[in-house]
Scaffold this active site. Structure first.
Site, short mmCIF file in Angstrom:
data_model
loop_
_atom_site.label_atom_id
_atom_site.label_comp_id
_atom_site.label_asym_id
_atom_site.label_seq_id
_atom_site.Cartn_x
_atom_site.Cartn_y
_atom_site.Cartn_z
N GLU A 254 0.86 -1.18 0.00
CA GLU A 254 0.00 0.00 0.00
C GLU A 254 0.90 1.23 0.00
O GLU A 254 1.65 1.46 0.93
CB GLU A 254 -0.90 0.01 1.24
CG GLU A 254 -1.73 1.27 1.39
CD GLU A 254 -2.46 1.33 2.73
OE1 GLU A 254 -2.63 2.46 3.25
OE2 GLU A 254 -2.84 0.27 3.25
N ARG B 81 1.01 10.46 0.78
CA ARG B 81 1.62 11.39 1.74
C ARG B 81 2.76 12.18 1.13
O ARG B 81 3.34 13.04 1.79
CB ARG B 81 2.10 10.62 2.98
CG ARG B 81 0.94 9.95 3.72
CD ARG B 81 1.38 9.29 5.01
NE ARG B 81 0.27 8.60 5.64
CZ ARG B 81 0.33 8.01 6.82
NH1 ARG B 81 1.46 8.04 7.51
NH2 ARG B 81 -0.73 7.38 7.32
N THR C 278 -4.16 6.22 2.37
CA THR C 278 -4.39 7.61 2.75
C THR C 278 -5.12 8.36 1.64
O THR C 278 -4.84 9.52 1.35
CB THR C 278 -3.07 8.33 3.12
OG1 THR C 278 -2.21 7.44 3.81
CG2 THR C 278 -3.35 9.53 4.04
N LYS D 205 -10.73 -0.82 7.79
CA LYS D 205 -9.45 -0.57 8.43
C LYS D 205 -9.71 0.03 9.80
O LYS D 205 -10.47 1.00 9.91
CB LYS D 205 -8.62 0.41 7.58
CG LYS D 205 -7.27 0.77 8.23
CD LYS D 205 -6.42 1.64 7.33
CE LYS D 205 -6.78 3.09 7.44
NZ LYS D 205 -5.71 3.98 6.94
#
Length: 213
Positions: A45, A49, A72, A132
């Protein structure tokens, strides 16, 4: 017949480890892929960011040896861009209905982040059964997962946040946890070290613990 996202979820549950990777330098991606593939950790993953996330997803997806996803993901635009660059699954920090709808419509595995019962309820209402749990350590860890699994007995969890080499097997021994995610599996900082054997040894240790849990 199972769809693509269901098959990916089964593969993730079989692998049990989801490395979370933040890329600041594309130079180390070949080394990253080699280490993951040789240790049969086929998921990665890449997090939204840094500005290098999309070229990193594209590069890691090119060989077809890894199942690459985007993490994210906070907007529909990010989800679409990630998929266009080769992402096979999407992980978001919270429940984002428009991202979930896009992924479900296009048979893309989506794992939204939750922390509370109301978060889980929103995910379930969107048609999601695997979430998650983030950040796991701050929101109660295994105790919270056990409690949440009462009313949400039909929901599975992918905990991230505070998962490490010492406690990841404890999480995986919970029947509601399909896999764990974290940068503890492999990180760019580790890849920058010239001593590859240290990283090889760490991955071997993780996999041995996984085998013997």
């Amino acid at each position: 017949m199972k769809n693509t996202s269901e098959n990916l979820l089964e593969q993730l549950a079989s692998t049990q480890l989801l490395p979370l990777y933040t890329v600041n330098n594309l130079t180390y991606l070949d080394k990253l892929e080699h280490l993951l593939v040789t240790n049969d950790i086929r998921f990665i993953e890449v997090t939204f960011r840094t500005k290098l996330v999309l070229p990193a997803i594209e590069k890691l997806s090119a060989s077809g040896n890894l199942i690459v996803g985007a993490g994210t993901v906070r907007t529909l635009a990010e989800a679409k861009a990630a998929v266009e660059h080769g992402a096979k699954f999407i992980v978001s920090p919270v429940v984002i209905p428009e991202v979930i709808a896009y992924c479900l419509e296009n048979d893309i595995l989506i794992v939204p982040g939750v922390a509370t019962p109301s978060d889980i309820q929103k995910a379930v209402e969107c048609g999601i059964k695997t979430v998650k749990f983030f950040p796991a350590d701050i929101y109660g860890g295994l105790n919270a997962i056990n409690a949440l699994s009462g009313p949400y007995y039909d929901v599975n969890f992918l905990p991230t946040g505070g998962i490490n080499q010492k406690n990841f097997c404890d999480y995986l021994n919970n029947e509601k946890v399909i896999a764990v995610g974290g940068s503890f599996i492999i990180s760019e900082k580790e890849l920058m070290q010239e001593n590859n054997q240290l990283l090889e040894d760490k991955l071997t240790e993780l996999l041995d613990k996984l085998k013997n849990k």
